[in-house]
Scaffold this motif. Structure first.
Motif, PDB file in Angstrom:
ATOM      1  N   PHE A  39       0.831  -1.211   0.000  1.00  0.00           N
ATOM      2  CA  PHE A  39       0.000   0.000   0.000  1.00  0.00           C
ATOM      3  C   PHE A  39       0.865   1.260   0.000  1.00  0.00           C
ATOM      4  N   PHE A  40       1.840   1.317   0.903  1.00  0.00           N
ATOM      5  CA  PHE A  40       2.657   2.529   1.022  1.00  0.00           C
ATOM      6  C   PHE A  40       3.690   2.630  -0.092  1.00  0.00           C
ATOM      7  N   SER A  41       4.177   1.499  -0.581  1.00  0.00           N
ATOM      8  CA  SER A  41       5.128   1.527  -1.710  1.00  0.00           C
ATOM      9  C   SER A  41       4.452   2.131  -2.931  1.00  0.00           C
ATOM     10  N   SER A  42       3.200   1.746  -3.130  1.00  0.00           N
ATOM     11  CA  SER A  42       2.435   2.256  -4.267  1.00  0.00           C
ATOM     12  C   SER A  42       2.268   3.774  -4.171  1.00  0.00           C
ATOM     13  N   ARG A  43       1.954   4.267  -2.994  1.00  0.00           N
ATOM     14  CA  ARG A  43       1.749   5.712  -2.803  1.00  0.00           C
ATOM     15  C   ARG A  43       3.052   6.485  -3.001  1.00  0.00           C
ATOM     16  N   LEU A  44       4.173   5.870  -2.586  1.00  0.00           N
ATOM     17  CA  LEU A  44       5.477   6.534  -2.765  1.00  0.00           C
ATOM     18  C   LEU A  44       5.852   6.579  -4.244  1.00  0.00           C
ATOM     19  N   GLU A  45       5.536   5.506  -4.986  1.00  0.00           N
ATOM     20  CA  GLU A  45       5.826   5.483  -6.426  1.00  0.00           C
ATOM     21  C   GLU A  45       5.032   6.564  -7.154  1.00  0.00           C
ATOM     22  N   GLN A  46       3.790   6.731  -6.730  1.00  0.00           N
ATOM     23  CA  GLN A  46       2.941   7.755  -7.349  1.00  0.00           C
ATOM     24  C   GLN A  46       3.480   9.159  -7.081  1.00  0.00           C
TER      25      GLN A  46
END
Length: 672
Positions: A589-596
């Motif tokens: 979840f947080f990896s995805s938000r950081l990539e965005q």
């Protein structure tokens, strides 16, 4: 060692001691006792002089053991002491130095003789020396035709002395000697490998005339510990020498004392006090040791240990609720003073052991401690013990750790420790901690203890209790310091490497054993099981924090993301699949938000995204697991651990008490 030490070695030739241990009975009314008891001294405290005193006493005792059954001189000496103690309270109030001085000297001689007797004979043989009977008119030593056991009378007298005589400069020494003599009376345990469950001395202390004093004795010993009264300066304790005249009594006394007992001026005026006595209160130290010994006596077949009952049930002086009629030994004590003393004295094993006993056994104390708003004053000294684990004995570390485990059973404690902010923890050397919560510091120290244990002692009991304390706190983790969050993940990293190493060794060993059946292979399966248990526990602790307080701990999420590769290998492992689901979800979840958010993000920006994401993450997506709760339970037959431990503390820490190490049977010297 100078003239004083050589004088100690000459004690067996002393004419008064030779008469005491000789073949002639001495009546308790004989003027001899005034002569024998008129000496001035400060008890030796360094081990070399104490050893010499012990050897000299043994020499006197050999003769006394042989002749006392016929002369009854030990009984006469005890009766002289008993008769003088009847006036002690009045003597203290009237400042009668001479009377207290001679009573103290009588008790000192009794204690020295008793210590040697107990180390060299059974309780039954000892009783023979206390039950001397001489027919009336048969000689100077006769007491009449009655035969009485002086042990109970002396024990009861010592307890009365401790609880009833006011603690003044002139009574300090005799109060200390009374506590010391009770310890000596109980020291028969030192000379038995097995735990004593039947003992004449125990029976006297738990029944009969001593029993009604139980609560007063425990209360007095606790107050002695609380007050930490230092030794009065030499010269104020018992008998001050006067330079101008001094009167007839002093003239008689000094005539006897001069040159005869100068051996006992060790540590007197002009000499340096021992470091042990400079640092602590001898009476407080000795009282605490006696209290621990009494509290750990085994239950009698027909009655529980009354001293333990008293420790389990005493209440705060501000508690107005009625005492339970089922416990006659309950009493009240000032909890604020007790708490302060416990906070200040945690450098010693015995104070930590007392704190453990009170938290574990006395619910009134435990409730009070957990309600304190300055809990850091108690927790910080405990953490310091664990931090200096390599300098402490293992028992002290265990007690400190179990205290933390007991405290972490309480949710209020686990919440409040994250609200206490500490500044500049100077003893924590790995990193400068200018500001950190007590909770984060506690986590750091416990993790450090686990890592030390993994690389050095490999004690399963130690790391199980460390992990249990972390698990109890995990649901309440709040605003973890970034360093504490890093150390949680670093510990997991260490465990992961260890797991891979053992797995590799097990694989190689298996290949080798297929080719040759000559040599037995190490049990890597057992090592692997232990490591996997610890890894599972760490994953449960991380999971507990994420499911219960993720939005309060951005630093832990940051550390988790920074080391996300660590967890990859455990995602499909059958032992960890279930617990990995939530951790995997959080990482994704947080990896995805950081990539965005794009590349080259600053630490501050990453933390900001984590905080925003913590609010957005649907809580229902995280699988619920049973709450992590561990409770400390004493093992069966705890006396097998505690009695040798307590006596090792007495052996190593008691003031002015020496036992020959070769005589000790209860524990080995390296466990003391």
């Amino acid at each position: 060692m100078g003239a004083n030490s050589s004088s100690i070695s000459e004690l067996p030739e002393n004419e008064y001691l030779k008469k005491l241990s000789g073949a002639e009975p001495i009546s308790e009314n004989d003027p001899f006792w005034n002569q024998l008891l008129s000496f001035s001294f400060t008890t030796p405290t360094n081990s070399a002089d104490l050893k010499l005193l012990e050897e000299a006493t043994i020499s006197v005792c050999k003769s006394l053991v042989e002749k006392n059954p016929r002369t009854g001189n030990l009984g006469s000496l005890i009766k002289v002491f008993l008769s003088r103690t009847k006036e002690l309270k009045i003597s203290a109030e009237c400042q009668n130095h001479l009377f207290i001085w001679q009573a103290h000297n009588a008790l000192f001689i009794i204690c020295c003789l008793l210590k040697v007797f107990i180390s060299r004979m059974s309780e039954e043989e000892l009783q023979v020396h206390f039950t001397y009977e001489e027919k009336a008119g048969a000689g100077a030593g006769s007491y009449g035709a009655e035969c009485e056991d002086l042990i109970e009378e002396l024990l009861c007298c010592l307890i009365q002395l401790i609880v009833e005589i006011p603690l003044l400069d002139i009574t300090y020494s005799i109060s200390l000697e009374a506590v010391t003599t009770l310890i000596v009376f109980l020291s028969c345990q030192l000379f038995h490998k097995e735990i004593l469950r039947e003992s004449i001395i125990h029976r006297y202390l738990m029944h009969g005339r001593c029993l009604p004093y139980t609560s007063r004795l425990v209360k007095t010993l606790l107050y002695n510990f609380i007050r930490q009264e230092r030794s009065p300066p030499p010269g104020t304790q018992v008998f001050q020498q006067q330079t101008d005249g001094g009167g007839l009594l002093y003239g008689i006394a000094s005539g006897v004392a001069t040159g005869l007992w100068t051996v006992f001026t060790l540590g007197g005026v002009g000499s340096k006090a021992s470091p042990q006595l400079e640092q602590c209160s001898p009476l407080a130290n000795q009282s605490l040791l006696l209290l621990l010994v009494l509290a750990n006596l085994t239950d009698a077949p027909d009655t529980p240990n009354p001293y333990r009952q008293a420790i389990m049930s005493f209440k705060n002086t501000q508690d107005n609720t009625a005492f339970s009629s089922s416990n006659p030994h309950a009493f009240q004590i000032n909890f604020n003073s007790l708490y302060t003393a416990l906070c200040e004295q945690q450098k010693s094993d015995q104070a930590t052991l007392l704190l453990y006993m009170l938290l574990h056994q006395n619910s009134n104390v435990r409730t009070y401690v957990l309600a304190r708003t300055d809990i850091e004053n108690l927790v910080l000294p405990i953490l310091e013990i664990l931090y200096h684990v390599e300098e402490r004995n293992s028992h002290h570390v265990y007690m400190a750790l179990i205290i933390l485990l007991i405290l972490t059973e309480d949710d209020g404690f686990n919440r409040s420790i994250h609200e206490v902010i500490l500044k500049n923890i100077t003893w924590y050397a790995e990193r400068v901690l200018t500001e950190i919560s007590l909770g984060s510091l506690l986590i750091l120290v416990v993790i450090r203890t686990i890592q030390y244990n993994m690389t050095r002692t490999r004690d399963k009991y130690l790391h199980t209790n460390c992990l249990a304390a972390l698990a109890n706190m995990s649901a309440q983790f709040r605003s973890l310091h970034q360093y504490a969050a890093q150390r949680i993940i670093s510990l997991f990293s260490l465990l992961s490497k260890k797991h891979n190493k053992v797995l590799e060794q097990a694989t190689q060993s298996l290949r080798g054993s297929l080719g040759s059946s000559d040599s037995p292979c190490p049990d890597y399966a057992q090592d692997l099981n232990v490591i996997e248990e610890v890894i599972r526990m760490m994953l449960e602790i991380i999971n507990s924090c994420l499911t219960n307080s993720l939005h309060h701990n951005p630093n832990l999420v940051y550390a988790l993301l920074y080391k996300r590769d660590l967890f990859e290998q455990f995602r499909t492992h059958p032992s960890f699949q279930d617990i990995m689901q939530n951790i995997d979800l959080v990482i994704s979840f947080f990896s995805s938000r950081l990539e965005q958010a794009g590349a080259e993000l600053s630490v501050e920006r990453v933390l900001e995204i984590i905080k925003q994401g913590a609010v957005a993450l649907p809580k229902d997506r995280l699988r619920k697991f049973p709450e992590l709760k561990f409770k400390y339970v004493e093992e069966e037959q705890p006396e097998e651990f505690f009695i040798p431990y307590v006596w090792s503390l007495v052996y190593n820490s008691a003031v002015a008490l020496y036992w020959n190490p070769h005589d000790i049977q209860l524990f080995t010297m390296d466990s003391g």
